[in-house]
Write a protein that holds these residues in place. Structure first.
Motif, PDB file in Angstrom:
ATOM      1  N   LYS A  37       0.803  -1.213   0.000  1.00 15.66           N
ATOM      2  CA  LYS A  37       0.000   0.000   0.000  1.00 15.66           C
ATOM      3  C   LYS A  37       0.839   1.268   0.000  1.00 15.66           C
ATOM      4  N   GLN A  38       2.157   1.144   0.253  1.00 16.89           N
ATOM      5  CA  GLN A  38       2.993   2.322   0.323  1.00 16.89           C
ATOM      6  C   GLN A  38       3.281   2.854  -1.085  1.00 16.89           C
ATOM      7  N   GLY A  39       3.454   4.153  -1.169  1.00 15.09           N
ATOM      8  CA  GLY A  39       3.778   4.763  -2.453  1.00 15.09           C
ATOM      9  C   GLY A  39       3.342   6.210  -2.487  1.00 15.09           C
ATOM     10  N   TYR A  40       3.667   6.873  -3.577  1.00 16.32           N
ATOM     11  CA  TYR A  40       3.394   8.292  -3.685  1.00 16.32           C
ATOM     12  C   TYR A  40       2.655   8.593  -4.979  1.00 16.32           C
ATOM     13  N   MET A  41       2.279   9.852  -5.135  1.00 12.87           N
ATOM     14  CA  MET A  41       1.607  10.307  -6.340  1.00 12.87           C
ATOM     15  C   MET A  41       2.608  10.373  -7.490  1.00 12.87           C
ATOM     16  N   ILE A  42       2.195   9.906  -8.657  1.00  8.29           N
ATOM     17  CA  ILE A  42       3.062   9.963  -9.822  1.00  8.29           C
ATOM     18  C   ILE A  42       2.389  10.767 -10.920  1.00  8.29           C
ATOM     19  N   ASP A  43       3.221  11.449 -11.716  1.00 10.30           N
ATOM     20  CA  ASP A  43       2.742  12.087 -12.937  1.00 10.30           C
ATOM     21  C   ASP A  43       2.726  11.015 -14.016  1.00 10.30           C
ATOM     22  N   PHE A  44       1.535  10.584 -14.379  1.00  6.57           N
ATOM     23  CA  PHE A  44       1.389   9.484 -15.330  1.00  6.57           C
ATOM     24  C   PHE A  44       1.210  10.079 -16.720  1.00  6.57           C
ATOM     25  N   LEU A  45       2.274  10.046 -17.507  1.00  8.11           N
ATOM     26  CA  LEU A  45       2.273  10.681 -18.810  1.00  8.11           C
ATOM     27  C   LEU A  45       3.237   9.940 -19.731  1.00  8.11           C
ATOM     28  N   GLY A  46       3.419  10.446 -20.929  1.00  8.10           N
ATOM     29  CA  GLY A  46       4.405   9.901 -21.839  1.00  8.10           C
ATOM     30  C   GLY A  46       4.227   8.424 -22.118  1.00  8.10           C
ATOM     31  N   PRO A  47       5.313   7.638 -21.993  1.00  9.96           N
ATOM     32  CA  PRO A  47       5.250   6.216 -22.354  1.00  9.96           C
ATOM     33  C   PRO A  47       4.289   5.408 -21.497  1.00  9.96           C
ATOM     34  N   GLY A  48       4.149   5.757 -20.225  1.00  7.04           N
ATOM     35  CA  GLY A  48       3.204   5.029 -19.374  1.00  7.04           C
ATOM     36  C   GLY A  48       1.773   5.281 -19.793  1.00  7.04           C
ATOM     37  N   TYR A  49       1.452   6.528 -20.050  1.00  5.69           N
ATOM     38  CA  TYR A  49       0.113   6.900 -20.503  1.00  5.69           C
ATOM     39  C   TYR A  49      -0.224   6.181 -21.798  1.00  5.69           C
ATOM     40  N   ASP A  50       0.699   6.191 -22.743  1.00 12.22           N
ATOM     41  CA  ASP A  50       0.437   5.548 -24.030  1.00 12.22           C
ATOM     42  C   ASP A  50       0.396   4.028 -23.926  1.00 12.22           C
ATOM     43  N   ASP A 211     -11.351   9.698   0.637  1.00 10.53           N
ATOM     44  CA  ASP A 211     -11.594   9.155   1.975  1.00 10.53           C
ATOM     45  C   ASP A 211     -10.936   9.993   3.064  1.00 10.53           C
ATOM     46  N   ASN A 212     -10.837  11.313   2.813  1.00 14.77           N
ATOM     47  CA  ASN A 212     -10.286  12.244   3.797  1.00 14.77           C
ATOM     48  C   ASN A 212      -8.844  11.931   4.195  1.00 14.77           C
ATOM     49  N   ARG A 213      -8.117  11.343   3.271  1.00 16.54           N
ATOM     50  CA  ARG A 213      -6.710  11.048   3.536  1.00 16.54           C
ATOM     51  C   ARG A 213      -5.829  12.188   3.029  1.00 16.54           C
ATOM     52  N   VAL A 214      -4.667  12.298   3.643  1.00 18.71           N
ATOM     53  CA  VAL A 214      -3.637  13.242   3.216  1.00 18.71           C
ATOM     54  C   VAL A 214      -2.373  12.445   2.921  1.00 18.71           C
ATOM     55  N   ALA A 215      -1.739  12.730   1.797  1.00 17.93           N
ATOM     56  CA  ALA A 215      -0.510  12.046   1.424  1.00 17.93           C
ATOM     57  C   ALA A 215       0.679  12.970   1.632  1.00 17.93           C
ATOM     58  N   VAL A 216       1.766  12.409   2.112  1.00 12.31           N
ATOM     59  CA  VAL A 216       2.997  13.148   2.364  1.00 12.31           C
ATOM     60  C   VAL A 216       4.109  12.572   1.510  1.00 12.31           C
ATOM     61  N   PHE A 217       4.827  13.459   0.846  1.00 15.67           N
ATOM     62  CA  PHE A 217       6.013  13.074   0.076  1.00 15.67           C
ATOM     63  C   PHE A 217       7.189  13.852   0.636  1.00 15.67           C
ATOM     64  N   ALA A 218       8.263  13.165   0.987  1.00 15.37           N
ATOM     65  CA  ALA A 218       9.425  13.810   1.590  1.00 15.37           C
ATOM     66  C   ALA A 218      10.686  13.454   0.822  1.00 15.37           C
ATOM     67  N   ILE A 219      11.569  14.439   0.690  1.00 12.87           N
ATOM     68  CA  ILE A 219      12.870  14.170   0.092  1.00 12.87           C
ATOM     69  C   ILE A 219      13.885  15.109   0.731  1.00 12.87           C
ATOM     70  N   HIS A 220      15.021  14.569   1.107  1.00 21.37           N
ATOM     71  CA  HIS A 220      16.040  15.404   1.746  1.00 21.37           C
ATOM     72  C   HIS A 220      17.432  14.928   1.353  1.00 21.37           C
ATOM     73  N   ARG A 221      18.369  15.847   1.434  1.00 20.38           N
ATOM     74  CA  ARG A 221      19.754  15.541   1.103  1.00 20.38           C
ATOM     75  C   ARG A 221      20.437  14.787   2.241  1.00 20.38           C
ATOM     76  N   GLY A 222      21.402  13.952   1.889  1.00 18.17           N
ATOM     77  CA  GLY A 222      22.175  13.221   2.880  1.00 18.17           C
ATOM     78  C   GLY A 222      23.372  12.566   2.233  1.00 18.17           C
ATOM     79  N   PRO A 223      24.522  12.571   2.892  1.00 14.36           N
ATOM     80  CA  PRO A 223      25.735  12.003   2.279  1.00 14.36           C
ATOM     81  C   PRO A 223      25.790  10.478   2.263  1.00 14.36           C
ATOM     82  N   ASP A 224      24.995   9.835   3.102  1.00 10.76           N
ATOM     83  CA  ASP A 224      25.062   8.379   3.272  1.00 10.76           C
ATOM     84  C   ASP A 224      23.835   7.717   2.643  1.00 10.76           C
ATOM     85  N   PRO A 225      24.019   6.793   1.711  1.00  6.09           N
ATOM     86  CA  PRO A 225      22.869   6.123   1.083  1.00  6.09           C
ATOM     87  C   PRO A 225      22.167   5.110   1.981  1.00  6.09           C
ATOM     88  N   THR A 226      22.767   4.763   3.122  1.00  4.39           N
ATOM     89  CA  THR A 226      22.205   3.725   3.988  1.00  4.39           C
ATOM     90  C   THR A 226      20.814   4.118   4.481  1.00  4.39           C
TER      91      THR A 226
END
Length: 398
Positions: A37-50, A211-226
């Motif tokens: 069920k986890q995931g975020y909003m995507i812009d569905f366009l281009g090759p996926g749309y077609d 259904d009165n839900r709110v979605a959160v998308f977060a992205i932040h910088r960090g030197p460590d990929p772990t």
């Protein structure tokens, strides 16, 4: 021909659907015990749309889509800094879709002939030249003509056949997370727009769902990929201290199992196939969330692979043709993804102020570049999908 596809995400579901429709026996495996069920909003366009249109699924995707009018940036005090019409960031035709909803549409559309198994994944692969034997972690095994790894950024099939993950992952310097929660008042206030913080080093995005839900998308910088063991603690540590709605958003964090959290990376590989094993989607050409095209590229790549497997006289020619057609599209999209990180998440206060000034005083050059990049990404891949679909329709006859 019999194919075993590992990974029931967007690439795997698209490939299983197309191969089955075109007469291939398909077994689709997903290591997760149930749909995620986890995931975020995507812009569905281009090759996926077609691809969805070519598969006859566009009406079903429209039913689960959202219609966001603009993206609004606010500072840490909630003051509006800029508003951009969504069509300039992602040109039409475009749909805004939650990734789990899109997966649901694809899963529900699978032909009955596709065997879909959850809670099973590969642990050993023996490529015998004319066939592949695959052992699973549930003690079962398959002998197939083709093994496809569609199992994402941290692909098990890629590791088993091509080697260790660090050899192919290019960390882009960011971590990302997504989750949802229920809040009637906030849902109403956010409706119709994608809201995001106009901040340096870290960004939080918000949008209203059904259904009165709110979605959160977060992205932040960090030197460590772990990836941290506790995503809740990591998000609290990274975003606490920010103003606006952020304290309320952090108070709504769900259990770790309901949070999507990962590094932002691309996959760069010299070859996508070896013998009777081939990769598709994020497993071999992840473009990153920064490119805004991951879902569309996954579906488009799967469509091209299925087309080649059922069009050419041999599996070897099909796999070579797939990579020859799709690799240039992928490499261009990856280049755009590497550029876009600095625009959406400025690396310093100075760069942030410079972006604010550009958006306020000379918006057109900035918007033109973003729009041109998005249009370029949507153009050539779409042309390829449309051409393949037309040729299939012509071959099928009236």
């Amino acid at each position: 021909m019999k194919a075993l596809v590992c990974g029931a995400g967007l690439a795997g579901l698209t490939l299983a659907h197309r191969l089955s429709v075109l007469g291939v026996e398909v077994v689709l495996l997903e290591r997760s015990p149930k749909p995620r069920k986890q995931g975020y909003m995507i812009d569905f366009l281009g090759p996926g749309y077609d691809t969805a249109e070519a598969m006859g699924l566009l009406p079903a995707v429209r039913e689960v889509a959202y219609y966001l009018e603009e993206a609004t940036m606010v500072d840490e005090c909630g003051r509006r800094r800029a508003s951009l019409p969504m069509v300039l960031l992602a040109p039409d035709p475009r749909l805004d879709v939650m990734r789990p909803d899109l997966e649901h549409v694809l899963r529900e559309s699978l032909p009955p002939s596709v065997e879909l198994r959850f809670g099973a994944g590969p642990i050993a692969v023996d490529d015998r030249g004319g066939s592949v034997r695959v052992n699973l972690d549930d003690s079962s095994e398959f002998d197939v003509d083709l093994l496809v790894g569609a199992d994402g950024l941290h692909s098990t099939v890629r590791r088993l056949i091509f080697g260790d993950e660090p050899d192919f992952l290019r960390y882009l310097g960011f971590h990302t997370a997504a989750y949802t929660f229920h809040d009637d008042e906030l849902n109403e206030a956010l409706a119709g727009r994608f809201w995001m913080t106009d901040t340096a080093d870290r960004l939080l995005g918000l949008y209203a769902l059904r259904d009165n839900r709110v979605a959160v998308f977060a992205i932040h910088r960090g030197p460590d990929p772990t990836v941290p063991a506790d995503p809740r603690a990591a998000l609290h540590e990274t975003y606490s201290g920010m103003g606006w709605l952020v304290p309320k958003i952090l108070s709504k964090l769900p259990p770790p199992s309901e949070i999507y959290y990962d590094q932002v990376a691309q996959v760069l590989m010299p070859n996508w196939r070896k013998g009777r094993v081939v990769l598709v989607g994020d497993a071999c050409f992840a473009v990153s969330v920064l490119a805004g095209q991951g879902a569309s590229m996954a579906m488009g790549g799967a469509y091209v692979l299925a087309d080649q497997l059922t069009r050419t006289p041999s599996i070897d020619q099909a796999l070579s043709g797939y990579e020859k057609l799709w690799r240039p599209v992928v490499e261009r999209t990856q280049r755009e993804g590497r550029w876009s990180g600095g625009f959406f998440v400025p690396g310093s206060r100075r760069v942030l102020l410079a972006r604010r000034a550009m958006l306020r005083a000379v918006q057109l050059p900035v918007i033109d570049r973003v729009a041109s990049a998005a249009a370029a990404l949507a153009g050539k891949p779409s042309d390829l999908i449309q051409t393949l679909h037309r040729s299939q329709s012509t071959a099928a006859g009236p």
